[in-house]
Scaffold this active site. Structure first.
Site, PDB file in Angstrom:
ATOM      1  N   ARG A  38      63.211  67.082 -42.465  1.00 13.55           N
ATOM      2  CA  ARG A  38      64.485  66.461 -42.819  1.00 13.55           C
ATOM      3  C   ARG A  38      65.398  66.315 -41.602  1.00 13.55           C
ATOM      4  O   ARG A  38      66.606  66.519 -41.705  1.00 13.55           O
ATOM      5  CB  ARG A  38      65.183  67.255 -43.939  1.00 13.55           C
ATOM      6  CG  ARG A  38      64.284  67.595 -45.131  1.00 13.55           C
ATOM      7  CD  ARG A  38      63.807  66.371 -45.887  1.00 13.55           C
ATOM      8  NE  ARG A  38      64.881  65.592 -46.444  1.00 13.55           N
ATOM      9  CZ  ARG A  38      65.445  65.832 -47.621  1.00 13.55           C
ATOM     10  NH1 ARG A  38      65.007  66.785 -48.379  1.00 13.55           N
ATOM     11  NH2 ARG A  38      66.421  65.087 -48.065  1.00 13.55           N
ATOM     12  N   ARG A  42      71.240  63.699 -43.352  1.00 12.21           N
ATOM     13  CA  ARG A  42      71.863  64.986 -43.584  1.00 12.21           C
ATOM     14  C   ARG A  42      72.872  65.425 -42.522  1.00 12.21           C
ATOM     15  O   ARG A  42      74.040  65.226 -42.676  1.00 12.21           O
ATOM     16  CB  ARG A  42      70.786  66.050 -43.761  1.00 12.21           C
ATOM     17  CG  ARG A  42      69.960  65.782 -45.004  1.00 12.21           C
ATOM     18  CD  ARG A  42      69.022  66.890 -45.277  1.00 12.21           C
ATOM     19  NE  ARG A  42      69.031  67.277 -46.680  1.00 12.21           N
ATOM     20  CZ  ARG A  42      68.383  68.325 -47.145  1.00 12.21           C
ATOM     21  NH1 ARG A  42      67.727  69.128 -46.344  1.00 12.21           N
ATOM     22  NH2 ARG A  42      68.422  68.594 -48.411  1.00 12.21           N
ATOM     23  N   ARG A  51      74.429  54.662 -42.962  1.00  9.32           N
ATOM     24  CA  ARG A  51      74.071  54.557 -44.367  1.00  9.32           C
ATOM     25  C   ARG A  51      75.214  54.043 -45.258  1.00  9.32           C
ATOM     26  O   ARG A  51      74.987  53.735 -46.435  1.00  9.32           O
ATOM     27  CB  ARG A  51      73.628  55.947 -44.878  1.00  9.32           C
ATOM     28  CG  ARG A  51      72.150  56.262 -44.689  1.00  9.32           C
ATOM     29  CD  ARG A  51      71.258  55.498 -45.668  1.00  9.32           C
ATOM     30  NE  ARG A  51      71.802  55.446 -47.003  1.00  9.32           N
ATOM     31  CZ  ARG A  51      71.755  56.418 -47.879  1.00  9.32           C
ATOM     32  NH1 ARG A  51      71.160  57.536 -47.589  1.00  9.32           N
ATOM     33  NH2 ARG A  51      72.297  56.285 -49.078  1.00  9.32           N
ATOM     34  N   TYR A 162      59.033  66.173 -60.807  1.00  5.95           N
ATOM     35  CA  TYR A 162      60.181  65.270 -60.984  1.00  5.95           C
ATOM     36  C   TYR A 162      60.004  64.388 -62.211  1.00  5.95           C
ATOM     37  O   TYR A 162      60.940  64.177 -62.988  1.00  5.95           O
ATOM     38  CB  TYR A 162      60.395  64.406 -59.736  1.00  5.95           C
ATOM     39  CG  TYR A 162      61.066  65.172 -58.617  1.00  5.95           C
ATOM     40  CD1 TYR A 162      62.398  65.560 -58.721  1.00  5.95           C
ATOM     41  CD2 TYR A 162      60.377  65.521 -57.468  1.00  5.95           C
ATOM     42  CE1 TYR A 162      63.012  66.283 -57.706  1.00  5.95           C
ATOM     43  CE2 TYR A 162      60.978  66.238 -56.454  1.00  5.95           C
ATOM     44  CZ  TYR A 162      62.294  66.622 -56.581  1.00  5.95           C
ATOM     45  OH  TYR A 162      62.900  67.335 -55.582  1.00  5.95           O
TER      46      TYR A 162
HETATM   47  O1  1CP Z   1      62.726  68.871 -48.685  1.00  2.00           O
HETATM   48  C1  1CP Z   1      61.552  68.865 -49.032  1.00  2.00           C
HETATM   49  O2  1CP Z   1      60.995  69.746 -49.720  1.00  2.00           O
HETATM   50  C2  1CP Z   1      60.701  67.710 -48.561  1.00  2.00           C
HETATM   51  C3  1CP Z   1      60.076  66.883 -49.607  1.00  2.00           C
HETATM   52  C4  1CP Z   1      61.105  66.058 -50.320  1.00  2.00           C
HETATM   53  C5  1CP Z   1      61.682  66.291 -51.567  1.00  2.00           C
HETATM   54  C6  1CP Z   1      61.463  67.474 -52.479  1.00  2.00           C
HETATM   55  C7  1CP Z   1      61.617  64.827 -49.839  1.00  2.00           C
HETATM   56  C8  1CP Z   1      61.188  64.248 -48.553  1.00  2.00           C
HETATM   57  N1  1CP Z   1      62.439  64.301 -50.786  1.00  2.00           N
HETATM   58  C9  1CP Z   1      62.522  65.180 -51.846  1.00  2.00           C
HETATM   59  C10 1CP Z   1      63.299  64.955 -53.072  1.00  2.00           C
HETATM   60  C11 1CP Z   1      64.724  64.731 -52.749  1.00  2.00           C
HETATM   61  N2  1CP Z   1      65.205  63.547 -52.289  1.00  2.00           N
HETATM   62  C12 1CP Z   1      65.787  65.654 -52.799  1.00  2.00           C
HETATM   63  C13 1CP Z   1      65.668  67.117 -53.214  1.00  2.00           C
HETATM   64  C14 1CP Z   1      66.240  67.349 -54.585  1.00  2.00           C
HETATM   65  C15 1CP Z   1      65.760  68.651 -55.229  1.00  2.00           C
HETATM   66  O3  1CP Z   1      66.241  69.717 -54.825  1.00  2.00           O
HETATM   67  O4  1CP Z   1      64.898  68.559 -56.132  1.00  2.00           O
HETATM   68  C16 1CP Z   1      66.948  64.988 -52.386  1.00  2.00           C
HETATM   69  C17 1CP Z   1      68.342  65.520 -52.310  1.00  2.00           C
HETATM   70  C18 1CP Z   1      66.558  63.653 -52.051  1.00  2.00           C
HETATM   71  C19 1CP Z   1      67.389  62.566 -51.509  1.00  2.00           C
HETATM   72  C20 1CP Z   1      67.204  62.312 -50.063  1.00  2.00           C
HETATM   73  N3  1CP Z   1      65.981  62.129 -49.431  1.00  2.00           N
HETATM   74  C21 1CP Z   1      68.212  62.170 -49.102  1.00  2.00           C
HETATM   75  C22 1CP Z   1      69.700  62.294 -49.367  1.00  2.00           C
HETATM   76  C23 1CP Z   1      70.202  61.108 -50.094  1.00  2.00           C
HETATM   77  C24 1CP Z   1      71.150  60.249 -49.378  1.00  2.00           C
HETATM   78  O5  1CP Z   1      71.730  59.387 -50.099  1.00  2.00           O
HETATM   79  O6  1CP Z   1      71.373  60.336 -48.143  1.00  2.00           O
HETATM   80  C25 1CP Z   1      67.598  61.881 -47.874  1.00  2.00           C
HETATM   81  C26 1CP Z   1      68.250  61.609 -46.543  1.00  2.00           C
HETATM   82  C27 1CP Z   1      66.181  61.875 -48.101  1.00  2.00           C
HETATM   83  C28 1CP Z   1      65.163  61.548 -47.079  1.00  2.00           C
HETATM   84  C29 1CP Z   1      63.906  62.312 -47.075  1.00  2.00           C
HETATM   85  N4  1CP Z   1      63.332  62.939 -48.148  1.00  2.00           N
HETATM   86  C30 1CP Z   1      62.160  63.526 -47.750  1.00  2.00           C
HETATM   87  C31 1CP Z   1      61.959  63.248 -46.377  1.00  2.00           C
HETATM   88  C32 1CP Z   1      60.776  63.739 -45.550  1.00  2.00           C
HETATM   89  C33 1CP Z   1      63.031  62.446 -45.972  1.00  2.00           C
HETATM   90  C34 1CP Z   1      63.131  61.684 -44.671  1.00  2.00           C
HETATM   91  C35 1CP Z   1      63.707  61.927 -43.550  1.00  2.00           C
HETATM   92  C36 1CP Z   1      64.556  63.088 -43.194  1.00  2.00           C
HETATM   93  O7  1CP Z   1      65.516  63.415 -43.904  1.00  2.00           O
HETATM   94  O8  1CP Z   1      64.223  63.565 -42.101  1.00  2.00           O
END
Ligand code: 1CP
Length: 355
Positions: A38, A42, A51, A162
Site C-alpha cells: 500500500r 494513503r 485523486r 467480501y
Molecule cells: O491491505 C491489504 O490487505 C491488501 C489487499 C487489499 C485489500 C484487503 C487491497 C489491495 N485492497 C483491499 C480491500 C480494500 N480496498 C480496503 C480494505 C477494507 C477492509 O478493511 O476490509 C480498502 C480501504 C480499499 C480501498 C482502497 N484500495 C484505497 C482507498 C480508497 C480511496 O478512495 O483512496 C486505496 C488507495 C486502494 C488501493 C489498493 N488496494 C490494494 C492495493 C495493493 C492497492 C494499491 C496500491 C497501494 O495503495 O499501494
C-alpha cells in the site's frame, strides 16, 4: 519459475535495480530490496491531490491515472519495486458485479452472494474487459525502465469474504458459516474466484509485470485445518495456472502465523509474512527454499526514529536466515505515516549489509 533453489551457474545481479528479482529468485545480492505494501495512496499528499474528483474504481480503470499513481511512491521513496495502483475488487467490477469502494469503509457489495442462485449467477471474467489493465501495465513497464512492477490480485478466499459479507468484516462469520455449512457451494464459489484471480494476474504478466502477488489478506481468520481444506486448494489452482510464466510469485496474508507452512505449499516462491511473527521464526515455519517478504510492524513507523531504526535492523538481521529477503512492512502503510519516514527507511535498508 519452477524452483527457488539457488544455482551457482547464473551470475548474481548486484545492481540495485536487479535486487528485488535476485531476492525473489532466492539469492542474495549486495543490496537488500525494499518496497511497501500500500505504498501508493494513503500517506502521500500528491496522491490525495491527484485523486481529487475521481472515485476510486474509476481511478483504477484509467490507465493515465494508474500510471501516475503507481509512479508516485517510486519517484518519491526510491523503492525497489512499483505495485500497480488497483484494488482487489477490480476483477469483480469488470465481471459486472455491483461493487463500490466507499471512502473510509472499503469495498461494499450491493447484492452479497449467499445462495445457490447467487453463486450460479456469478458472471465470468472476460479478459477483453481488461484492456485498460494491459495498457496501464505496458505504460508503466516502459516508464519504470528497470524497476520491476508487481502485479497483484486478491486470493479466492479474501474475495469470497467480501462477496459474502457484503463489505469489510471483523469476524468473517457469514463467510465461515457458508464455508463450513455448504462445502459444495463453497467449492463452486471459490472455483469461480480462482478463475477471476488467474485471469487478472495473467493479463498483468502478459503486459510485462515482473512479479505477481496474491493477497489473501483475511486467511488468518481460519484455523489451519480449515485453511488446508477450504482455501489452499483454490490458491494452489491460481498459482498453478501461472506455472508456465517465468514470473516470481508472492503469497501474503495477515495473521497467518499458524498458516505459514501451508501457505508455502500453495505454489508461490516467496512467502509474505505479517508483523505478528518474528521473521526468523517465520522462516523456519515456512521451510527451506523460500525467500520471504516482510515484516516490520507498520505502526512502528509512527514512533521516534531511533525506535524505527532498531526495528528495521532487527527485521533485516532476522531475514538473513532465508535464501532471499524482500524488506517490507508486515501489512500496508498506515494512512497517518509520515512519507519522509518511509524514504528514510528505504535509505536505511539500502545502507545495511544484505548478506
Ligand atoms: O491491505 C491489504 O490487505 C491488501 C489487499 C487489499 C485489500 C484487503 C487491497 C489491495 N485492497 C483491499 C480491500 C480494500 N480496498 C480496503 C480494505 C477494507 C477492509 O478493511 O476490509 C480498502 C480501504 C480499499 C480501498 C482502497 N484500495 C484505497 C482507498 C480508497 C480511496 O478512495 O483512496 C486505496 C488507495 C486502494 C488501493 C489498493 N488496494 C490494494 C492495493 C495493493 C492497492 C494499491 C496500491 C497501494 O495503495 O499501494
Amino acid at each position: 519459475m519452477s524452483t527457488t533453489e539457488p544455482t551457482t551457474t547464473e551470475p548474481i545481479n548486484d545492481s540495485l535495480d536487479g535486487a528485488l528479482l535476485t531476492a525473489a529468485r532466492g539469492r542474495r545480492s549486495d543490496h537488500l530490496p525494499v518496497w511497501f505494501m500500500r505504498q501508493a495512496g494513503r500517506s502521500l499528499p500528491e496522491y490525495r491531490a491527484r485523486r481529487q474528483g475521481t472515485v476510486m474504481l474509476q481511478a483504477c480503470q484509467d490507465p493515465d491515472l494508474v500510471t501516475e499513481l503507481t509512479m508516485q511512491p517510486v519517484s518519491r521513496h526510491g523503492v525497489d519495486a512499483a505495485i500497480l495502483f488497483s484494488d482487489i475488487v477490480v476483477p469483480l467490477v469488470v465481471a459486472g458485479i455491483d461493487v463500490d469502494i466507499v471512502p473510509g469503509v472499503g469495498p461494499v457489495i450491493e447484492a452479497p452472494v449467499r445462495s445457490l442462485e447467487d453463486v450460479r449467477a456469478l458472471p465470468q471474467l472476460d479478459p477483453a474487459g481488461l484492456d485498460f489493465l494491459g495498457t496501464a501495465v505496458r505504460r508503466l513497464v516502459a516508464e519504470l525502465d528497470s524497476t520491476p512492477l508487481i502485479g497483484f490480485s486478491g486470493a479466492p478466499f479474501t474475495l469470497a469474504a467480501y462477496l459474502i459479507e457484503g463489505g469489510p468484516s471483523k469476524d468473517h462469520a457469514l463467510t465461515k458459516a457458508f464455508m463450513y455449512g455448504r462445502p459444495e457451494l463453497w467449492d463452486e464459489l471459490l472455483s469461480a474466484l480462482a478463475e477471476y484471480a488467474s485471469v487478472f494476474l495473467r493479463v498483468q504478466a502478459a503486459a510485462g509485470a515482473s512479479v505477481l502477488q496474491l493477497f489473501d489478506s483475511w486467511a488468518g481468520a481460519l484455523p489451519a485445518a480449515a485453511y488446508e481444506r477450504y482455501v489452499l486448494p483454490y490458491s494452489r489452482r491460481v498459482f498453478a495456472s501461472l506455472d508456465d510464466l517465468d514470473v516470481p510469485r508472492i503469497h501474503f496474508g495477515v495473521g497467518t502465523g499458524e498458516l505459514l507452512g501451508l501457505m508455502a505449499q500453495a505454489g508461490a516462491e516467496i512467502v509474505g509474512v505479517d508483523w505478528r511473527v518474528p521473521l526468523a521464526q517465520a522462516v523456519s515455519r515456512i521451510g527451506p527454499g523460500h525467500p520471504v517478504q516482510g515484516n516490520l510492524d507498520p505502526a512502528i513507523l509512527l514512533a521516534d526514529w531511533d525506535v524505527i531504526e532498531a526495528a528495521v535492523r532487527e527485521v533485516v538481521g532476522q531475514g538473513r536466515d532465508a535464501p532471499g529477503h524482500i524488506f517490507n512492512l508486515g501489512h500496508g502503510v498506515l494512512p497517518q505515516t509520515d512519507p519522509e519516514v518511509l524514504t528514510r527507511v528505504v535509505d536505511l535498508v539500502h545502507s545495511l549489509p544484505a548478506r
